[in-house]
Design an enzyme around this catalytic site. Structure first.
Site, PDB file in Angstrom:
ATOM      1  N   LYS A  73      62.511   9.296  29.235  1.00 41.13           N
ATOM      2  CA  LYS A  73      61.962   7.944  29.054  1.00 41.13           C
ATOM      3  C   LYS A  73      61.241   7.490  30.321  1.00 41.13           C
ATOM      4  O   LYS A  73      60.162   6.898  30.257  1.00 41.13           O
ATOM      5  CB  LYS A  73      63.086   6.962  28.666  1.00 41.13           C
ATOM      6  CG  LYS A  73      63.584   7.177  27.232  1.00 41.13           C
ATOM      7  CD  LYS A  73      64.856   6.409  26.901  1.00 41.13           C
ATOM      8  CE  LYS A  73      65.373   6.837  25.524  1.00 41.13           C
ATOM      9  NZ  LYS A  73      66.630   6.181  25.128  1.00 41.13           N
ATOM     10  N   GLN A 117      71.445   2.874  27.545  1.00 37.62           N
ATOM     11  CA  GLN A 117      71.544   4.168  26.881  1.00 37.62           C
ATOM     12  C   GLN A 117      72.919   4.334  26.232  1.00 37.62           C
ATOM     13  O   GLN A 117      73.950   4.069  26.853  1.00 37.62           O
ATOM     14  CB  GLN A 117      71.282   5.302  27.897  1.00 37.62           C
ATOM     15  CG  GLN A 117      71.205   6.691  27.283  1.00 37.62           C
ATOM     16  CD  GLN A 117      70.019   6.878  26.340  1.00 37.62           C
ATOM     17  OE1 GLN A 117      68.993   6.219  26.459  1.00 37.62           O
ATOM     18  NE2 GLN A 117      70.166   7.778  25.376  1.00 37.62           N
ATOM     19  N   ASP A 140      64.793  -1.327  22.032  1.00 31.69           N
ATOM     20  CA  ASP A 140      65.450  -0.352  21.150  1.00 31.69           C
ATOM     21  C   ASP A 140      65.506  -0.861  19.707  1.00 31.69           C
ATOM     22  O   ASP A 140      65.737  -0.075  18.782  1.00 31.69           O
ATOM     23  CB  ASP A 140      66.896  -0.110  21.620  1.00 31.69           C
ATOM     24  CG  ASP A 140      67.043   1.168  22.435  1.00 31.69           C
ATOM     25  OD1 ASP A 140      66.230   2.090  22.246  1.00 31.69           O
ATOM     26  OD2 ASP A 140      67.982   1.225  23.257  1.00 31.69           O
TER      27      ASP A 140
END
Ligand code: GUN
Length: 312
Positions: A73, A117, A140
């Site tokens: 990422k 995460q 997200d």
């Protein structure tokens, strides 16, 4: 930015019984194209005096898979011309301390979007952390406000994997209207949002979701025009489950032992690619299919956050 106007020509893979050939849906190439489009847009924004998009990621602990994802990422941010900040913590971090870090990022005007995460260590309540994220920075798309808005067709951050699959179907000209789409898996991150996106107006598929308790799973698959496999079981979809001409999307990425590889493992999708590809009209490979699109869609969400596309 118009990301849906370019259709990729698909490379032919193997000959089919009828002389037709299956074509590969190349997520790696598509993601590279989209990242280049994003970078162009970012440089336009910066040249006009605007702010460079800034994504932050919180990583707790040292899970190997998570480390790889987060590093990818950060690299994607560089490719897109974004700023990125990686905040790393040990796995004995308390829930309270993590919530305090989330609050800091919520309040930081320079951070356009951020992710925590997953998975988190067991002593931390994941849902509590997700709900602590400001939904306007939730790139997200996991916060209930974004999940709910997406479900009723309002502008929202959409979970990157289903968003990437939709983008692949669009760019490869896969007909979805009135088609029977079977989704294998009902996770909050992939199966559930995917089912809602496939049935939404403009996509117009007839959707069936199958999971570990489904009794008619094989029959449902055999009748499907499109199969989206996100069940987390390597090579689960076999040739006897696939209608000739079906479009196959493989979300699986399980590490399986492979002595022929120097590292001792390879990534295996949820589809038995060798057996299924000759039957399919279009298919995503693993790796190089859905995976690269997921990170790319996170970048698209971050750009949307920086431009306040969904929320003021
Ligand atoms: N873990 C596995 N996939 C994801 C993802 O898309 N976002 C976050 N935050 N964690 C993950």
């Amino acid at each position: 930015m118009n990301t849906s106007s370019q259709n990729h020509s698909a490379p032919s893979l193997t000959g089919r019984a009828g002389g037709e050939s299956v074509s590969l849906i190349d997520g790696k190439a598509t993601a590279a194209t989209i990242k280049a489009e994003i970078k162009e847009e970012v440089e336009r924004i910066v040249a006009a005096g605007g702010k460079r998009p800034h994504l932050a990621a919180i990583l707790v602990g040292h899970d190997g898979g998570s480390e790889t994802y987060v590093n990818n990422k950060v690299r994607a941010c560089e490719e897109c011309g974004f700023r990125s900040t990686l905040l790393r913590f040990e796995d004995d971090m308390t829930e309270e301390a993590l919530l305090a870090e989330v609050a800091k990022l919520n309040a930081d005007a320079d951070i356009d979007g951020f992710i925590v995460q997953l998975p988190l260590p067991r002593h931390i309540d994941e849902q509590k952390v997700i709900e602590a994220i400001d939904y306007r920075k939730d790139v997200d798309g996991f916060h209930p406000i974004n999940v709910g808005r997406m479900a009723i067709g309002l502008p929202a951050f959409i979970s990157a994997t289903p968003k990437g699959i939709l983008e692949l179907l669009r760019r490869y000209g896969v007909e979805t209207s009135g088609k029977k789409c079977v989704i294998l898996g009902r996770s909050n991150i992939v199966g559930k949002p995917m089912s809602q996106l496939m049935m939404q107006k403009g996509v117009d598929a007839t959707v069936t979701v199958c999971h570990s308790r489904s009794k008619t799973l094989k029959d449902e698959c055999r009748a499907a025009d499109i199969i989206i496999a996100a069940i987390g079981q390597p090579a689960f979809v076999t040739a006897d489950m696939v209608k000739p001409g079906a479009v196959i999307i493989d979300v699986g990425t399980t590490r399986v032992a492979d002595a022929t590889r120097a590292r001792g493992w390879r990534l295996q999708g949820d589809v038995d690619f060798q057996a299924v590809a000759p039957l399919a009209s279009q298919i995503t490979p693993v790796p190089g299919g859905v995976g690269p699109m997921t990170i790319c869609m996170l970048m698209q969400n971050t750009l949307a956050a920086a431009r306040h596309e969904y929320y003021d």
